[in-house]
Design an enzyme around this catalytic site. Sequence first.
Site, PDB file in Angstrom:
ATOM      1  CG  ASP A  36      -7.192  -1.760   4.484  1.00 58.28           C
ATOM      2  OD1 ASP A  36      -6.533  -2.215   3.537  1.00 58.28           O
ATOM      3  OD2 ASP A  36      -8.441  -1.677   4.462  1.00 58.28           O
ATOM      4  CG  ASP A  88      -5.942  -5.969   1.197  1.00 59.23           C
ATOM      5  OD1 ASP A  88      -5.129  -5.781   2.123  1.00 59.23           O
ATOM      6  OD2 ASP A  88      -6.404  -5.049   0.494  1.00 59.23           O
ATOM      7  CB  SER A 140       3.420 -22.042  -0.721  1.00 60.64           C
ATOM      8  OG  SER A 140       3.458 -21.059   0.257  1.00 60.64           O
ATOM      9  CD  GLU A 190      -3.130  -0.657   2.226  1.00 59.52           C
ATOM     10  OE1 GLU A 190      -3.283   0.518   2.645  1.00 59.52           O
ATOM     11  OE2 GLU A 190      -3.757  -1.625   2.688  1.00 59.52           O
TER      12      GLU A 190
END
Length: 825
Positions: A339, A336, A264, A195
Amino acid sequence: MAVIIKWLLRVAGAVVVLALVAVLVAYMLLSRSLPEYDKRLTVRGLDAPLEIVRDNANVPHVFGTKDTDVFFGLGYAHAQDRLWQMMTMRRTVQGRLSEVFGTRTVKIDSTLRRFDLYNLARQSVAAQDAQTLAALKAYSDGVNARITEINQDALGRGAPEQFLFNAPIAPWQPADSIALIKLMAVQLSGHLDNEVTFARASLALDDPARLDDIMPLAPGSGIAALPEYASLFPGAEFRHAQAEPDLTGDPLSPFKRRAFAGASNAFAAAPSRSAAGGTLLANDPHLGFSAPNIWYLARLELQSGGVIGGTIPGIPVILTGRSARLGWGVTSSYLDDQDVFIEELNPDNTNEYRTPDGWKSFRTSRSIIEIKDADPVTLTLRWTDNGPVLPGSHYNLAEVTPPGHVASVAWTALSGEDTTMTSAMGLMRAQTVQQAIDLSRLYIAPSQNLTLVGQDTIALRLIGAMPRRSARHESEGRMPSRGWLPENRWQGMLPFAANPEFVAPKGGILGNTNNKVVDRPFPMHVSYLWGDTQRVHRWRRLMQGRAVHTRDSFIEAQLDTVSFTARSILPLIGADLWFTGEAAPEGTPERLRERALTMLAAWNGEMNEHLPEPLIYAAWMRALMDRLIRDDLGPLSREFDHPDPVFIERVFRDVDGAAAWCDVKQSAAQETCSDISRMALDDALIWIEERYGTSLESLRWGDAHQATHDHQVLGEVPLLRYFVNIRQSTSGGDNTLLRGRTRGGEGPDPFQNVHGAGYRGVYDFADPDSSVFIIATGQSGHFLSRHYDDLAQLWRRGEYIPMSLDPDLARAASVGVTVLEPRAE
């Protein structure tokens, strides 16, 4: 003169003798902590005798009459082999490294104190179910039994590092194990950094359209246009912050750059796609390399049945492995789950920040970091409704935080009611795929894709808490947003049913290479950042290339070194260079370029350690990325030190005007992408010539792509580093299934292999005891032990060891059997 020579010889002899004595004394002291595996010991905390059978690879098979005794045995075995590693990881998550390592780790400690992960782990103890609490208590007792034995019998302080670093060992507690799971969340989380980088790029680029090139979405995604970052804070002046020490640069740091935020592979076949009629599963989680490896192999004989696979010392769970009826593997989901919020300070009272309801006081506390050989540092920790406040010196936040504001972070791992341990503990006892899926409801963080195989079905489920965001979120979580706007704040967590799930697919094959798994609109999108856009293409080809699969075909796929990226990108960037131009005389740059292009034209994209072409290709891609972005991004270009195939493809296909990156802003001429490609190849060949010479045909990729299993604290000590570091020539690359992520950066060794599959396992449920696994170094963390690196060459060659639950096989060639018996009170 003869007398002088005689005395010089005597002095030299005395020095040699003293040196030999010193070496012998040092060896005696250090070897005292080598564990003895064949013994009987009475300990407190056991209900009945238990056995720890060490097979010929030093994998402990723990047998006890009760589950709690088995977990006691695992704790004892972990502490026998990896005590220093466990204590260092605990100090890391506690933010107490500086007590041992001094000022070098103050910034690491400071950041972890601000996240307050250890206190959240202590709060989470009460959230575990009774079985998990009992297991955690028994495991802690096992670790502490080993610590007591070390103290009572003077066993060299438990680890050779203890003689060099005065690190008192406190008893292990259940909260320590929960805290280590949160520490793994730190290592596997890259959204915060991403971000901030997105916002920095938005501020740096003159043309906002170019942001979609340098920070591309995974192919197939769609997103509405985002605002320019500067427009969120009208009139604010953003400043280029003074360079701070890199939080990710120290080997002891759990914080990783975006390129190393986790990766992975896992793939499964249903009986209909298996030659032997049983399900198949392959898994290789990717983490940073170290010596010892983060993974530790173990087998536990629980009341529900035996389980075997990979553990992390300090965590009493088989994180990837199998039982007789169920196999499970994990891959980073790239959910996600973070934040960044920009919080506005009250200009009249900087102890308050703006909320949707007006000004509110920060929640504050003080924390003191004790520092070896320096004065302590007192931190003031601040929390908002959104999460902890981080200073501008962390993650380059100062560059995206306008004056009069601070940055806070929301993150699913910041839970004081974290039941991830209970979920993971239950998974080991699950008998069916559906039972395992149901137990994953309790899993919080770090989010993973859980691949499951049962007796007759396969499944993949994203596990972990998914934040609920408003559809009106101004940045959709791709860059920092204003923390006082209600539409930007998290609104709790989504229901478990929202997590993507795939059960019993018609095609009979499931897999994940950290690729995009769903294409859903925001806010149900899961993520805009995915860990792979390349390996998945090669995996799909290998899976679809056979009607049925076997254990060996899964091993072949796991070890595959063909780069889809090289095969697809080279024809693009070399389209105007191959077989063009006049013949050049020997010894000229043009002739060297001709030779390089001729070699690459005949290459099939295999990143084999013995070939020269992978090094030429990798150096060309690195130079090309630098040429394309340095003039546009300036110092920020250092954040993009690994070539992004999607970016390069956009540029050379001129997607939405992306070819603009090829023109050098500071030059009067109009450079084309062919010009930049040619100059980048020349740059690469100059770098290769300076480093390896002009004989291109004699180059070896493996010389540049050495796996660096380095000791975190002794790896840079002169002379000692030759004993503690494990270096290996390896195949693979950034975008191969046998992934060997390169170091990147501007240093002398940009292609060193620093991040990859420290654990590999392939499980065959047609014949479960034919399953195999391996780790990258050895089971022991003691560099004088023969088990410190005895698995390393097997791993490098793509070989495995048996992964059997047959107790007779474990005993047949065991290196020792430890019998722990309860001490009479």
